[in-house]
Design an enzyme around this catalytic site. Sequence first.
Site, mmCIF file in Angstrom:
data_model
loop_
_atom_site.group_PDB
_atom_site.id
_atom_site.type_symbol
_atom_site.label_atom_id
_atom_site.label_comp_id
_atom_site.label_asym_id
_atom_site.label_seq_id
_atom_site.Cartn_x
_atom_site.Cartn_y
_atom_site.Cartn_z
ATOM 1 N N ASP B 122 -38.565 43.822 -20.501
ATOM 2 C CA ASP B 122 -38.125 42.434 -20.618
ATOM 3 C C ASP B 122 -37.118 42.110 -19.518
ATOM 4 O O ASP B 122 -36.002 42.623 -19.535
ATOM 5 C CB ASP B 122 -37.474 42.216 -21.992
ATOM 6 C CG ASP B 122 -37.045 40.774 -22.204
ATOM 7 O OD1 ASP B 122 -37.489 39.896 -21.438
ATOM 8 O OD2 ASP B 122 -36.277 40.523 -23.152
ATOM 9 N N ASP B 321 -39.822 35.260 -15.482
ATOM 10 C CA ASP B 321 -39.694 35.942 -16.768
ATOM 11 C C ASP B 321 -40.940 36.755 -17.081
ATOM 12 O O ASP B 321 -42.053 36.220 -17.083
ATOM 13 C CB ASP B 321 -39.445 34.909 -17.874
ATOM 14 C CG ASP B 321 -39.129 35.566 -19.206
ATOM 15 O OD1 ASP B 321 -38.656 36.717 -19.207
ATOM 16 O OD2 ASP B 321 -39.364 34.931 -20.249
#
Lengths: 30, 407
Positions: B122, B321
């Site tokens: 992440d 992201d």
Amino acid sequence: LGIIGNVQQRTLEVLYDVGGGAVGFKAGAC
Amino acid sequence: GYDLQSYKVLHAGALKSATINCSQPKVTPSSGGVTVPLHNRHGPCSPVPSTKAPTLEEMLRRDQLRAAYITRKYSGVKGGAGDVEQSDVTVPTTLGTSLGTLEYLITVGIGSPAMTQTMLIDTGSDVSWVQCKPCSQCHTQADSLFDPSSSSTYSAFPCSSSACAQLRRSHQGNGCSSRSQCQYIVKYGDGSSGTGTYSSDKLVLGSSTVKNFQFGCSQSESGNLLKDQTDGLMGLGGGAQSLATQTAGTFGKAFSYCLPPTTGSPGFLTLGAATSGFVKTPMLRSSQVPAYYGVRLQAIRVGGKQLSIPTSVFSAGSIMDSGTIITRLPATAYSALSSAFKAGMKQYPPAQPMGIFDTCFDFSGQSSVSIPTVVLVFSGGVAVNLASDGIILGSCLAFAANSDDSS
């Protein structure tokens, strides 16, 4: 604010060059 | 109005995993770097294949939560809230977790002897964590629970340590245990959270070893957090606690990844400067939200033609992201993209919108489909020609709009 999502990143090698202050892209990496 | 160079051709089945090839791509990081395989968590190459993969519709609903959460974080900064982690966020939990959009896994070893742990990656968070034994409220996982008592190199940070102080400064400290061990907390967009002891141990990444890797030993989770078979999460954000920051001194202040296009193909994560061949755009950072890495989009080309979008529309920048699935564009930019794309797809009948997608087509009966190229142009004129996987998802244009240009 935009967001570059992972679908658009697929197959690219995305480089987070934090020290150099740059984001890189290389096509067809995987 | 488009020439052949401006189209990509998708053959029937191209949007599905036609061929399974889980072998590791050959990647050569610069000297001193390390590369580990990376897989989609739902597919046949996953070390922990999903027993029940979510539908595309469900993934898009979760994706909207994550995108909204990222936007709210910056809204908090803009409004002077300062502590954006503590901002009042209310999201329907029945829709699932914002973290549920995370799709890519790496396998590492933690401890001495090393215990195999399969972790989501992440770029939007910093604190890494794995479920630890004993874990009172954790989800089931495929690998054995990490057992700190079985590792000769494990240690918990005392509350007086500098690592614990740093954690508190980044609003992820959660007090002290009765044994004066530093406690962390991670919170996610749907109200889910995880807590445990902030710790360090040896981390094995491919052929390399990282000593004293700092991570959270999760002992309790609440909410819908990560209800799957994974063991934890590896934070790659720009903050102090992330793997990327921790290993900057060893591998260099850079990392890269390649996300595979299908669940049946492999990708990789490299820590350290990657080899040449990149086009580069300046990285944007915010001291208020250090986890996120930003870039500035400045134009979009469809079918070789640049769209007429005022550059001011992109002035807020964009977050790169790994966890958000679908790219979000300012409303004006999305509208221009959608219109141009539809103009290049006139030969295909329109189809009903699906979730956050409103530019969809009826491909029934087609053995191949021609789609206009889409190029994202970033600051400095850096042009990124998207793969077909990044243009069409299902039968829809794989982009979505923010509610307005200012959000």
